[in-house]
Write a protein that holds these residues in place. Structure first.
Motif, mmCIF file in Angstrom:
data_model
loop_
_atom_site.group_PDB
_atom_site.id
_atom_site.type_symbol
_atom_site.label_atom_id
_atom_site.label_comp_id
_atom_site.label_asym_id
_atom_site.label_seq_id
_atom_site.Cartn_x
_atom_site.Cartn_y
_atom_site.Cartn_z
ATOM 1 N N GLU A 54 0.903 -1.157 0.085
ATOM 2 C CA GLU A 54 -0.112 0.085 0.014
ATOM 3 C C GLU A 54 0.949 1.152 -0.030
ATOM 4 N N GLU A 55 1.891 1.299 0.673
ATOM 5 C CA GLU A 55 2.991 2.383 0.689
ATOM 6 C C GLU A 55 3.571 2.527 -0.529
ATOM 7 N N ALA A 56 3.735 1.584 -1.243
ATOM 8 C CA ALA A 56 4.434 1.618 -2.678
ATOM 9 C C ALA A 56 3.394 2.274 -3.745
ATOM 10 N N GLY A 57 1.980 2.173 -3.332
ATOM 11 C CA GLY A 57 1.226 2.665 -4.340
ATOM 12 C C GLY A 57 0.227 1.636 -4.929
ATOM 13 N N TRP A 58 0.289 0.358 -4.326
ATOM 14 C CA TRP A 58 -0.769 -0.774 -4.789
ATOM 15 C C TRP A 58 -1.907 -0.399 -4.049
ATOM 16 N N ILE A 59 -3.018 -0.878 -4.715
ATOM 17 C CA ILE A 59 -4.241 -1.058 -4.037
ATOM 18 C C ILE A 59 -4.386 -2.523 -3.633
ATOM 19 N N TYR A 60 -4.858 -2.772 -2.251
ATOM 20 C CA TYR A 60 -5.114 -3.724 -1.682
ATOM 21 C C TYR A 60 -6.389 -4.632 -2.110
ATOM 22 N N HIS A 61 -6.245 -5.464 -3.027
ATOM 23 C CA HIS A 61 -7.291 -5.782 -3.905
ATOM 24 C C HIS A 61 -8.103 -6.903 -3.212
ATOM 25 N N SER A 62 -7.409 -7.930 -2.584
ATOM 26 C CA SER A 62 -8.094 -8.965 -2.172
ATOM 27 C C SER A 62 -7.562 -10.024 -1.332
ATOM 28 N N GLU A 63 -8.045 -11.041 -0.721
ATOM 29 C CA GLU A 63 -7.272 -11.872 0.316
ATOM 30 C C GLU A 63 -7.951 -13.176 0.483
ATOM 31 N N VAL A 64 -7.025 -14.287 0.179
ATOM 32 C CA VAL A 64 -7.870 -15.560 0.321
ATOM 33 C C VAL A 64 -7.058 -16.424 1.595
#
Length: 302
Positions: free
Chosen positions: A114-124
Protein backbone atom coordinates in the motif's frame (compact mmCIF):
# COMPACT_ATOMS: atom_id res chain seq x y z
CA UNK A 1 25.46 -8.96 -11.43
CA UNK A 2 22.09 -8.34 -13.08
CA UNK A 3 22.06 -11.72 -14.82
CA UNK A 4 24.44 -14.66 -14.45
CA UNK A 5 22.68 -16.86 -16.98
CA UNK A 6 19.57 -16.83 -19.14
CA UNK A 7 17.48 -19.65 -20.65
CA UNK A 8 14.82 -19.01 -23.24
CA UNK A 9 12.18 -21.17 -24.88
CA UNK A 10 8.98 -20.62 -26.77
CA UNK A 11 6.92 -18.19 -24.66
CA UNK A 12 9.29 -18.19 -21.66
CA UNK A 13 12.49 -16.64 -20.38
CA UNK A 14 14.26 -17.58 -17.15
CA UNK A 15 16.94 -15.35 -15.64
CA UNK A 16 19.57 -16.47 -13.16
CA UNK A 17 20.41 -13.50 -10.98
CA UNK A 18 19.20 -10.78 -8.63
CA UNK A 19 15.43 -10.42 -9.03
CA UNK A 20 15.38 -6.70 -8.22
CA UNK A 21 17.84 -5.87 -10.98
CA UNK A 22 16.19 -8.26 -13.43
CA UNK A 23 12.67 -6.90 -12.86
CA UNK A 24 14.09 -3.35 -13.08
CA UNK A 25 15.29 -4.21 -16.60
CA UNK A 26 11.81 -5.26 -17.80
CA UNK A 27 9.82 -2.77 -19.91
CA UNK A 28 7.30 -0.63 -18.03
CA UNK A 29 3.69 -1.88 -18.11
CA UNK A 30 4.71 -5.13 -19.81
CA UNK A 31 3.48 -7.60 -17.17
CA UNK A 32 -0.11 -8.81 -17.18
CA UNK A 33 0.03 -10.65 -13.87
CA UNK A 34 2.57 -11.68 -11.26
CA UNK A 35 2.30 -14.44 -8.69
CA UNK A 36 5.03 -15.63 -6.38
CA UNK A 37 6.01 -16.75 -2.93
CA UNK A 38 8.74 -14.50 -1.47
CA UNK A 39 11.30 -15.78 1.03
CA UNK A 40 9.58 -15.83 4.43
CA UNK A 41 12.08 -13.33 5.87
CA UNK A 42 14.65 -15.30 7.88
CA UNK A 43 12.51 -18.44 8.38
CA UNK A 44 14.57 -20.33 5.79
CA UNK A 45 18.05 -19.57 4.46
CA UNK A 46 18.22 -20.56 0.80
CA UNK A 47 21.80 -19.48 0.11
CA UNK A 48 24.72 -17.56 1.60
CA UNK A 49 24.53 -14.84 -1.06
CA UNK A 50 24.28 -11.28 0.22
CA UNK A 51 21.71 -10.72 -2.54
CA UNK A 52 19.42 -13.43 -1.15
CA UNK A 53 16.52 -11.69 0.64
CA UNK A 54 16.04 -14.78 2.78
CA UNK A 55 19.59 -14.40 4.06
CA UNK A 56 18.78 -11.62 6.53
CA UNK A 57 18.98 -11.00 10.26
CA UNK A 58 15.40 -9.87 10.87
CA UNK A 59 12.14 -8.78 9.26
CA UNK A 60 13.21 -5.15 9.11
CA UNK A 61 16.25 -6.03 7.02
CA UNK A 62 14.14 -8.25 4.76
CA UNK A 63 11.53 -5.57 4.03
CA UNK A 64 14.17 -2.92 3.44
CA UNK A 65 15.30 -5.00 0.45
CA UNK A 66 11.88 -6.36 -0.57
CA UNK A 67 10.49 -2.82 -0.98
CA UNK A 68 12.78 -2.25 -3.99
CA UNK A 69 11.17 -5.26 -5.69
CA UNK A 70 7.62 -4.14 -4.84
CA UNK A 71 8.35 -0.79 -6.52
CA UNK A 72 9.76 -2.41 -9.65
CA UNK A 73 6.89 -4.87 -10.06
CA UNK A 74 4.49 -1.92 -9.81
CA UNK A 75 6.35 -0.11 -12.58
CA UNK A 76 6.47 -3.20 -14.82
CA UNK A 77 2.79 -4.12 -14.35
CA UNK A 78 0.13 -2.97 -16.78
CA UNK A 79 -2.43 -0.50 -15.29
CA UNK A 80 -5.38 -2.15 -13.59
CA UNK A 81 -3.63 -5.52 -13.41
CA UNK A 82 -2.75 -7.60 -10.37
CA UNK A 83 0.09 -9.06 -8.35
CA UNK A 84 -0.52 -11.98 -5.96
CA UNK A 85 1.80 -12.75 -3.03
CA UNK A 86 1.68 -16.14 -1.32
CA UNK A 87 2.72 -15.83 2.34
CA UNK A 88 2.12 -16.88 5.93
CA UNK A 89 2.57 -15.38 9.36
CA UNK A 90 5.77 -16.49 11.04
CA UNK A 91 6.20 -18.34 14.33
CA UNK A 92 8.66 -16.84 16.78
CA UNK A 93 10.97 -18.79 19.07
CA UNK A 94 12.33 -18.17 22.53
CA UNK A 95 15.88 -18.69 21.27
CA UNK A 96 15.68 -16.17 18.42
CA UNK A 97 13.05 -13.66 19.59
CA UNK A 98 12.90 -14.14 23.35
CA UNK A 99 9.25 -15.25 23.28
CA UNK A 100 6.93 -17.77 21.62
CA UNK A 101 4.28 -16.17 19.45
CA UNK A 102 3.54 -15.12 15.86
CA UNK A 103 4.88 -12.27 13.73
CA UNK A 104 2.42 -10.51 11.42
CA UNK A 105 4.43 -11.10 8.24
CA UNK A 106 1.30 -11.05 6.07
CA UNK A 107 0.21 -7.67 7.48
CA UNK A 108 3.62 -6.16 6.84
CA UNK A 109 3.49 -7.32 3.20
CA UNK A 110 0.12 -5.60 2.80
CA UNK A 111 1.32 -2.36 4.36
CA UNK A 112 4.49 -2.27 2.24
CA UNK A 113 2.47 -2.71 -0.96
CA UNK A 114 0.00 0.00 0.00
CA UNK A 115 2.81 2.43 0.83
CA UNK A 116 4.37 1.70 -2.57
CA UNK A 117 1.13 2.69 -4.34
CA UNK A 118 -0.62 -0.66 -4.84
CA UNK A 119 -4.33 -1.07 -4.06
CA UNK A 120 -5.06 -3.87 -1.60
CA UNK A 121 -7.34 -5.86 -3.90
CA UNK A 122 -8.25 -9.11 -2.12
CA UNK A 123 -7.11 -11.88 0.17
CA UNK A 124 -7.80 -15.58 0.56
CA UNK A 125 -6.83 -17.85 3.45
CA UNK A 126 -5.63 -21.35 2.50
CA UNK A 127 -6.37 -24.04 5.05
CA UNK A 128 -3.49 -26.23 6.25
CA UNK A 129 -3.77 -29.38 8.32
CA UNK A 130 -2.58 -28.59 11.89
CA UNK A 131 -1.77 -32.27 12.51
CA UNK A 132 0.62 -32.31 9.55
CA UNK A 133 2.17 -29.04 10.76
CA UNK A 134 2.57 -30.47 14.27
CA UNK A 135 4.27 -33.61 12.97
CA UNK A 136 6.63 -31.60 10.78
CA UNK A 137 7.55 -28.75 13.13
CA UNK A 138 6.88 -30.16 16.64
CA UNK A 139 5.64 -26.65 17.52
CA UNK A 140 4.86 -26.36 21.22
CA UNK A 141 1.53 -24.63 20.58
CA UNK A 142 0.22 -27.48 18.43
CA UNK A 143 1.06 -30.35 20.78
CA UNK A 144 -1.85 -31.94 22.63
CA UNK A 145 0.26 -32.29 25.77
CA UNK A 146 0.40 -28.50 25.94
CA UNK A 147 -3.41 -28.38 26.20
CA UNK A 148 -3.12 -30.66 29.21
CA UNK A 149 -0.26 -28.68 30.73
CA UNK A 150 -1.35 -25.06 30.02
CA UNK A 151 -3.56 -24.21 27.07
CA UNK A 152 -2.57 -20.53 27.27
CA UNK A 153 0.49 -21.56 25.27
CA UNK A 154 -1.59 -23.55 22.73
CA UNK A 155 -2.56 -22.07 19.36
CA UNK A 156 -4.16 -22.92 16.04
CA UNK A 157 -2.17 -23.93 12.98
CA UNK A 158 -0.78 -21.17 10.75
CA UNK A 159 -2.54 -20.98 7.37
CA UNK A 160 -1.20 -19.71 4.07
CA UNK A 161 -2.55 -16.55 2.45
CA UNK A 162 -2.67 -15.19 -1.08
CA UNK A 163 -2.73 -11.41 -0.84
CA UNK A 164 -3.49 -9.73 -4.15
CA UNK A 165 -2.77 -6.13 -5.10
CA UNK A 166 -3.97 -4.02 -8.04
CA UNK A 167 -2.04 -1.34 -9.86
CA UNK A 168 -4.08 1.88 -10.13
CA UNK A 169 -5.41 2.78 -13.56
CA UNK A 170 -7.76 1.49 -16.22
CA UNK A 171 -7.10 -2.05 -17.40
CA UNK A 172 -6.48 -1.82 -21.19
CA UNK A 173 -7.23 -5.52 -21.74
CA UNK A 174 -10.00 -6.74 -19.39
CA UNK A 175 -9.76 -10.31 -18.13
CA UNK A 176 -13.22 -11.35 -19.26
CA UNK A 177 -15.29 -14.43 -20.00
CA UNK A 178 -16.87 -17.28 -18.08
CA UNK A 179 -14.85 -19.70 -15.96
CA UNK A 180 -14.53 -23.16 -17.50
CA UNK A 181 -11.79 -24.98 -15.57
CA UNK A 182 -11.63 -26.38 -12.05
CA UNK A 183 -8.41 -26.01 -10.10
CA UNK A 184 -8.40 -27.80 -6.76
CA UNK A 185 -8.93 -31.18 -5.15
CA UNK A 186 -11.44 -33.75 -6.41
CA UNK A 187 -14.37 -32.43 -4.36
CA UNK A 188 -15.88 -30.21 -7.08
CA UNK A 189 -19.08 -31.22 -8.86
CA UNK A 190 -20.99 -28.81 -11.06
CA UNK A 191 -24.71 -28.74 -10.33
CA UNK A 192 -25.82 -26.41 -13.10
CA UNK A 193 -24.04 -23.60 -14.88
CA UNK A 194 -20.34 -24.44 -14.70
CA UNK A 195 -18.98 -20.89 -14.49
CA UNK A 196 -21.30 -19.96 -11.60
CA UNK A 197 -20.47 -23.13 -9.68
CA UNK A 198 -16.76 -22.54 -10.17
CA UNK A 199 -17.02 -18.91 -9.09
CA UNK A 200 -18.90 -19.80 -5.92
CA UNK A 201 -15.97 -22.00 -4.89
CA UNK A 202 -13.27 -19.58 -6.05
CA UNK A 203 -14.99 -16.64 -4.33
CA UNK A 204 -14.79 -18.27 -0.92
CA UNK A 205 -12.55 -16.27 1.48
CA UNK A 206 -11.13 -19.57 2.75
CA UNK A 207 -9.90 -22.19 0.27
CA UNK A 208 -10.24 -25.59 1.91
CA UNK A 209 -10.18 -27.46 -1.41
CA UNK A 210 -6.49 -27.13 -2.29
CA UNK A 211 -4.51 -30.35 -2.68
CA UNK A 212 -1.43 -29.65 -0.50
CA UNK A 213 0.66 -32.42 -2.05
CA UNK A 214 0.17 -31.37 -5.68
CA UNK A 215 3.35 -29.41 -6.24
CA UNK A 216 5.78 -29.26 -9.14
CA UNK A 217 8.28 -31.00 -6.90
CA UNK A 218 6.12 -34.12 -7.05
CA UNK A 219 4.61 -33.56 -10.50
CA UNK A 220 7.80 -33.19 -12.54
CA UNK A 221 10.20 -36.08 -13.07
CA UNK A 222 13.13 -35.51 -10.72
CA UNK A 223 16.06 -37.57 -9.55
CA UNK A 224 16.13 -38.50 -5.86
CA UNK A 225 19.48 -36.70 -5.53
CA UNK A 226 18.05 -33.43 -6.85
CA UNK A 227 17.89 -30.68 -4.26
CA UNK A 228 14.34 -30.15 -3.05
CA UNK A 229 12.65 -26.76 -3.00
CA UNK A 230 11.81 -26.04 0.66
CA UNK A 231 8.23 -24.88 0.13
CA UNK A 232 7.03 -25.00 -3.50
CA UNK A 233 3.69 -23.29 -4.06
CA UNK A 234 0.81 -25.69 -4.71
CA UNK A 235 -0.13 -25.94 -8.38
CA UNK A 236 -3.84 -25.71 -7.49
CA UNK A 237 -3.28 -22.24 -6.03
CA UNK A 238 -1.28 -21.01 -9.02
CA UNK A 239 -3.79 -22.41 -11.52
CA UNK A 240 -6.76 -20.91 -9.73
CA UNK A 241 -5.22 -17.46 -9.42
CA UNK A 242 -4.01 -17.46 -13.01
CA UNK A 243 -7.42 -18.52 -14.31
CA UNK A 244 -9.09 -15.75 -12.33
CA UNK A 245 -6.73 -12.86 -13.03
CA UNK A 246 -4.93 -13.29 -16.34
CA UNK A 247 -5.66 -13.72 -20.04
CA UNK A 248 -4.24 -16.21 -22.49
CA UNK A 249 -1.15 -14.65 -23.98
CA UNK A 250 -0.43 -12.45 -20.95
CA UNK A 251 3.12 -12.20 -19.67
CA UNK A 252 3.20 -13.70 -16.16
CA UNK A 253 6.06 -12.79 -13.82
CA UNK A 254 7.59 -14.67 -10.91
CA UNK A 255 10.57 -12.85 -9.36
CA UNK A 256 11.23 -15.75 -6.98
CA UNK A 257 10.91 -18.52 -9.54
CA UNK A 258 12.30 -21.37 -7.45
CA UNK A 259 11.95 -24.57 -9.48
CA UNK A 260 9.55 -22.90 -11.92
CA UNK A 261 6.08 -23.70 -10.58
CA UNK A 262 4.44 -20.46 -11.74
CA UNK A 263 6.05 -20.72 -15.17
CA UNK A 264 5.02 -24.35 -15.52
CA UNK A 265 1.37 -23.41 -14.96
CA UNK A 266 1.62 -20.30 -17.17
CA UNK A 267 2.79 -22.36 -20.15
CA UNK A 268 0.18 -25.04 -19.52
CA UNK A 269 -2.49 -22.32 -19.55
CA UNK A 270 -1.24 -20.65 -22.76
CA UNK A 271 0.37 -17.68 -21.02
CA UNK A 272 3.88 -16.38 -21.50
CA UNK A 273 6.32 -16.37 -18.62
CA UNK A 274 9.32 -14.49 -17.30
CA UNK A 275 11.03 -15.54 -14.08
CA UNK A 276 14.09 -14.83 -11.99
CA UNK A 277 15.94 -17.10 -9.57
CA UNK A 278 19.14 -16.44 -7.63
CA UNK A 279 19.97 -19.95 -6.48
CA UNK A 280 21.89 -21.94 -9.08
CA UNK A 281 20.37 -25.38 -8.39
CA UNK A 282 16.81 -24.04 -8.43
CA UNK A 283 17.45 -22.11 -11.65
CA UNK A 284 18.74 -25.20 -13.45
CA UNK A 285 15.77 -27.26 -12.28
CA UNK A 286 13.35 -24.48 -13.28
CA UNK A 287 14.80 -24.38 -16.78
CA UNK A 288 14.26 -28.14 -17.14
CA UNK A 289 10.71 -27.88 -15.79
CA UNK A 290 9.88 -25.02 -18.16
CA UNK A 291 11.26 -26.98 -21.11
CA UNK A 292 9.06 -29.89 -20.06
CA UNK A 293 5.99 -27.67 -19.73
CA UNK A 294 6.67 -26.22 -23.18
CA UNK A 295 6.86 -29.72 -24.69
CA UNK A 296 3.63 -30.77 -22.96
CA UNK A 297 1.82 -27.65 -24.14
CA UNK A 298 2.95 -28.24 -27.73
CA UNK A 299 1.95 -31.91 -27.68
CA UNK A 300 -1.56 -30.97 -26.50
CA UNK A 301 -2.01 -28.90 -29.66
CA UNK A 302 -1.84 -32.11 -31.70
Amino acid sequence: MKCIDQRTGENWTAYHGDCVEIVASLPSESIGYSIYSPPFASLYTYSNSERDMGNCRNNGEFFENYRFLIDQILRATSPGRLSSVHCMNLPTSKARHGFIGIEDFRGRIIREHEEAGWIYHSEVCIWKDPVTAMQRTKALGLLHKQIVKDSCMSRQGIPDYVCTFRKPGENPEPVSGELDQWAGDESFVSEGRLSIDLWQRYASPVWMDINPSRTLQKTSARDEKDERHICPLQLDVIERCMLLWSNRGDVVLSPFMGIGSEGYVALQQSRRFVGAELKDSYFKQAAMNLEGAQSNAQSQLF
